[in-house]
Design an enzyme around this catalytic site. Structure first.
Site, PDB file in Angstrom:
ATOM      1  N   ARG A 236       0.853  -1.187   0.000  1.00 42.96           N
ATOM      2  CA  ARG A 236       0.000   0.000   0.000  1.00 42.96           C
ATOM      3  C   ARG A 236       0.890   1.239   0.000  1.00 42.96           C
ATOM      4  O   ARG A 236       1.916   1.285   0.677  1.00 42.96           O
ATOM      5  CB  ARG A 236      -0.905   0.013   1.233  1.00 42.96           C
ATOM      6  CG  ARG A 236      -2.096  -0.943   1.146  1.00 42.96           C
ATOM      7  CD  ARG A 236      -3.115  -0.441   0.140  1.00 42.96           C
ATOM      8  NE  ARG A 236      -4.293  -1.306   0.065  1.00 42.96           N
ATOM      9  CZ  ARG A 236      -4.443  -2.284  -0.814  1.00 42.96           C
ATOM     10  NH1 ARG A 236      -3.465  -2.550  -1.677  1.00 42.96           N
ATOM     11  NH2 ARG A 236      -5.552  -2.998  -0.839  1.00 42.96           N
ATOM     12  N   GLU A 265      -3.247   8.086  -5.107  1.00 39.08           N
ATOM     13  CA  GLU A 265      -3.256   7.476  -6.435  1.00 39.08           C
ATOM     14  C   GLU A 265      -4.352   8.135  -7.268  1.00 39.08           C
ATOM     15  O   GLU A 265      -5.511   8.158  -6.850  1.00 39.08           O
ATOM     16  CB  GLU A 265      -3.507   5.969  -6.328  1.00 39.08           C
ATOM     17  CG  GLU A 265      -2.351   5.218  -5.699  1.00 39.08           C
ATOM     18  CD  GLU A 265      -2.542   3.716  -5.685  1.00 39.08           C
ATOM     19  OE1 GLU A 265      -3.653   3.237  -6.028  1.00 39.08           O
ATOM     20  OE2 GLU A 265      -1.595   3.016  -5.336  1.00 39.08           O
ATOM     21  N   HIS A 283      -0.110   0.898 -10.054  1.00 37.85           N
ATOM     22  CA  HIS A 283      -0.915  -0.024  -9.243  1.00 37.85           C
ATOM     23  C   HIS A 283      -1.495  -1.126 -10.143  1.00 37.85           C
ATOM     24  O   HIS A 283      -2.702  -1.360 -10.202  1.00 37.85           O
ATOM     25  CB  HIS A 283      -2.051   0.717  -8.527  1.00 37.85           C
ATOM     26  CG  HIS A 283      -2.599  -0.056  -7.360  1.00 37.85           C
ATOM     27  ND1 HIS A 283      -3.154   0.544  -6.258  1.00 37.85           N
ATOM     28  CD2 HIS A 283      -2.670  -1.393  -7.112  1.00 37.85           C
ATOM     29  CE1 HIS A 283      -3.554  -0.369  -5.396  1.00 37.85           C
ATOM     30  NE2 HIS A 283      -3.276  -1.566  -5.904  1.00 37.85           N
TER      31      HIS A 283
END
Length: 323
Positions: A236, A265, A283
């Site tokens: 994370r 993000e 990601h």
């Protein structure tokens, strides 16, 4: 009986698979773009089920406002965006997909590690500029004989550790919730976080984002690492203090970083993007076509089980910490 299912995840979930599963129970599916709690609370009014991605915030206020909600399905592993304790207290079942993308994330972690270690992006950019210089990637250290430290030792880290076998690498791990015998089965030594940071040539983050882990890789942690060590994060983004990471890299106190997850993000303009020692991906460690289908089928089928009054296969324990 017809059910109303609200879905915020259109990126990860496979639409065709989702339709095939939910149509079997006469479910009406409403897709929303809402991410913030207030908008999510409005969107789930009258819904029986909510399926969300990592970015949708299902807070206690959302749970309280959703009187008819019976189940929240997390299309993925991490539950840090869902108030699980509040859900359980309200009689709302929370489910996730604990085996989701284990193969993909462990492979992507390996790829980021090698890309950083072997300076692949740097060489790629150099050759495409018309150069042919091996020295642009200096210095490069040998992988064999190095120590890789895993922060958390759940399914993702375990699979990564299994893939490291055969490369003549020592693997150590820090996880206060994982039994040592599970690490021992893969030849991994259990150590403290301080020992891991000080002894590792490569540190790979696999922890969920909790109050305990938020910002755990800060200036002090980075200072404990070798000056030529690499940091890889497929866990994370919130685990890492990016300002401290930048400072460590430009001061020569860290060798490089491979980042698949960020905070926030997308990360926007970041000084980390100007550094050749940093390799980034958006990601995407979770992704393969196979993982999308498996994810969708697993979470949708568990949501259906709850709606039918059956026990789900992957219920979330509100006390669960690391995965």
């Amino acid at each position: 009986m017809s059910y109303k299912v609200v879905v915020s995840d259109t990126k990860v979930m496979d639409g065709e698979t989702r339709a095939a599963v939910l149509d079997a129970v006469d479910a009406t599916v409403e897709t929303i773009a809402a991410k913030e709690p207030e908008a999510v609370a409005r969107a789930v009014d009258g819904a029986d089920a909510l399926i969300v991605d990592a970015g949708t915030q299902v807070t206690a206020e959302v749970i309280e406002a959703a009187d008819s909600l019976k189940v929240v399905g997390r299309a993925g592993i991490g539950m840090d965006n869902i108030a699980v304790r509040a859900a359980v207290a309200a009689g709302v079942t929370a489910v996730n997909v604990p085996d989701y993308s284990v193969e993909e994330v462990s492979t992507h972690t390996f790829a980021l590690m090698l890309a950083c270690l072997r300076r692949i992006p740097t060489f790629d950019r150099s050759v495409k500029r018309g150069e042919w210089k091996w020295a642009v990637g200096q210095p490069i250290r040998r992988l064999a004989g190095s120590t890789v430290g895993l922060v958390a030792f759940g399914k993702l880290a375990s699979r990564f550790a299994a893939k490291l076998r055969g490369f003549d690498i020592d693997v150590i791990a820090y996880d206060p919730y994982a039994p040592e015998y599970r690490m021992g089965d893969l030849g991994v030594e259990s150590v403290t976080l301080e020992t891991l940071l000080g002894d590792s040539d490569i540190v790979s983050l696999h922890a969920p984002l909790t109050d305990e882990t938020r910002g755990m890789i800060d200036a002090d942690a980075l200072d404990r690492m070798h000056d030529d060590a690499l940091l890889v994060n497929t866990g994370r983004g919130g685990l890492v203090d990016e300002a401290a990471l930048y400072d460590a890299l430009i001061s020569g106190d860290l060798g490089g970083a491979g980042l698949d997850v960020r905070k926030p993000e997308p990360p926007g303009d970041s000084p980390l993007h100007d550094l050749d020692s940093v390799v980034c991906s958006p990601h995407v460690a979770w992704y393969s076509e196979e993982s999308r289908v498996e994810l969708t089928q697993t979470v949708a089928e568990d949501v259906i089980r709850v709606l039918r009054g059956e026990q789900p296969e992957n219920p979330i324990d509100p006390e669960t910490g690391w995965f």
